[in-house]
Design an enzyme around this catalytic site. Sequence first.
Site, short mmCIF file in Angstrom:
data_model
loop_
_atom_site.label_atom_id
_atom_site.label_comp_id
_atom_site.label_asym_id
_atom_site.label_seq_id
_atom_site.Cartn_x
_atom_site.Cartn_y
_atom_site.Cartn_z
CB CYS A 84 -0.95 -0.03 1.19
SG CYS A 84 -0.15 -0.18 2.81
NE ARG A 129 -3.80 2.25 2.40
CZ ARG A 129 -3.79 3.06 1.35
NH1 ARG A 129 -4.89 3.20 0.62
NH2 ARG A 129 -2.70 3.72 1.01
#
Length: 411
Positions: free
Chosen positions: A370, A375
Site C-alpha cells: 500500500c 493496509r
Amino acid sequence: MKKSIFVFACVFLTLFLISGTILAEAQIGEIVESDDMILIDSRSPYSYNGWAIDGKAGGHIPGAVLFSSKWLKNLETNQAIKDELKRFEIAQDKELYVYGDNSEVLVNKLNELGYNSSQIEVDLKEYNDLAKMENFEMLVPPSWLNEKIKADQVFVLEASWGDEAEYLKGHISGSIHINTDAIEEGPIWNRKSDREIIKALGQHGINKEQTVVVYSVADTTPAARLASILKYAGVDDVRILDGNLTAWKAAGYELKTKKVEVEPVEFGAKKAENPEYIIDLKKAKEVYNNQNADFIDVRSPEEFRGETTGYDYIPKAGRIKGAIYGYGGKNAYDMSDYRNPDNTMVSYTFMESRWLDQEIKPENHNNFYCGTGWRASEVWFYALALGWDNVSVYDGGWFEWSENKQPVIKE
C-alpha cells in the site's frame, strides 16, 4: 426437457417452502446450481466462516452468499441496503432463498425493497461438507475471546498509533495498550530492527509461545500491522478480534478503564523467526524479477491510477509497474472493499473470487503493498486466514519504491 425439469424443481421446492419442511441437500442443490436463484446465509460472519457458536454448526452451505440479518442495523437507509446487496451480486431479478438466524427479518426487508425472497429452513448439523474458511480461527468472535479471557488462556493487545487516551476511555478486560511507534519508525514507516522489535514485544509482556489476540478501537489496520509484526517476529498463534472493539461492545461485554500494568518478559527469540512474512526493498527487487511472484496493490483506485499519492508526506503518485490491483477502499484511510457493514472481514468467498477474477493466483508469491504497510498488513492477514501461505507484506510499499528509482507507471 430441461425446462420441464426446472419447472418441476421449482414446484417441488415451493411445496417444501409452504409446508415448512426442512429442505434436504438435494433441494438446496437445486437453488445453488440454478442461474436464476441465490441462496443467502443470514447468520453472522463468524458462523459463516466456520465458528460453531452457541452449539450451532459452524460453516455454511457451499455456494451460499453471506448477507447477515444483523447488517440491517448498520445500513441506515434502504439505498444503503440495496447498494450492499448489489456489491455482493444479490440481484432483484433472482429468486432469493434465505436461511439462518433471523432470516425472517431479512426476507421481510428484501421483499419490502422489491426483491423476490423466501425463508427456508435447513438443518446444518445434517450436512457433512459445510464450507469453512481454511484458517477461520485467525479471526475470532467476541464470545470466544470472552471465554478465553475468563480462562486466562490469551494475551490481549489493543493497538493504536499514539498514546493511551482511547484505551483509557474503555478497553477489553486485561488488555495491554501498544503504540505502533514501538514497532515501526519514520520517515518510510518501515518496521524497526529485529533487535528493537523483540525488545519492545518483551517489554509489553509478550512471549512467542502465547496465544495473542489483537484488536483496535475501530479501524482494523493498526491491529493488522501489529499482528504482522508479531507473526514476523515468531509468535505462531496470532489472532485478530474480528470487528474490533466495536464488535466487543455490540456483543454486550463490559469495558475497563483502568490501565493494565505489565511485567516485562523474555520474548523467546533473538531475531525474527519468520522473515519471509515481511520483505524490504532489497528483497522486493529480487521478487520483482521473479515470474512466479506478483505485487498486489491494495490502495484506492485513485492511488493505483496515479491521480493522488493518498498522503501529504508521499510526494510521487503512481504504482509499481506490473502490479495487479487487489482492491482497497475509497481513499488512503478506507478499507471498505475488505469490510462488511459491521466492520468484520468481508465475506472470504467474495474476497477470493474477486482476487481470482483479477488473476491473483494462490500458487504465486503474492506481495501485498500500500502506501507504507498498514493496509497491506490487513489484506496479508486475511490471505493467511484463507489459506494462501505464500504471501508477504512489502513493508516500504509505494513510498519506498517510488523514492528509490524503481520501475513505476502512472496512467
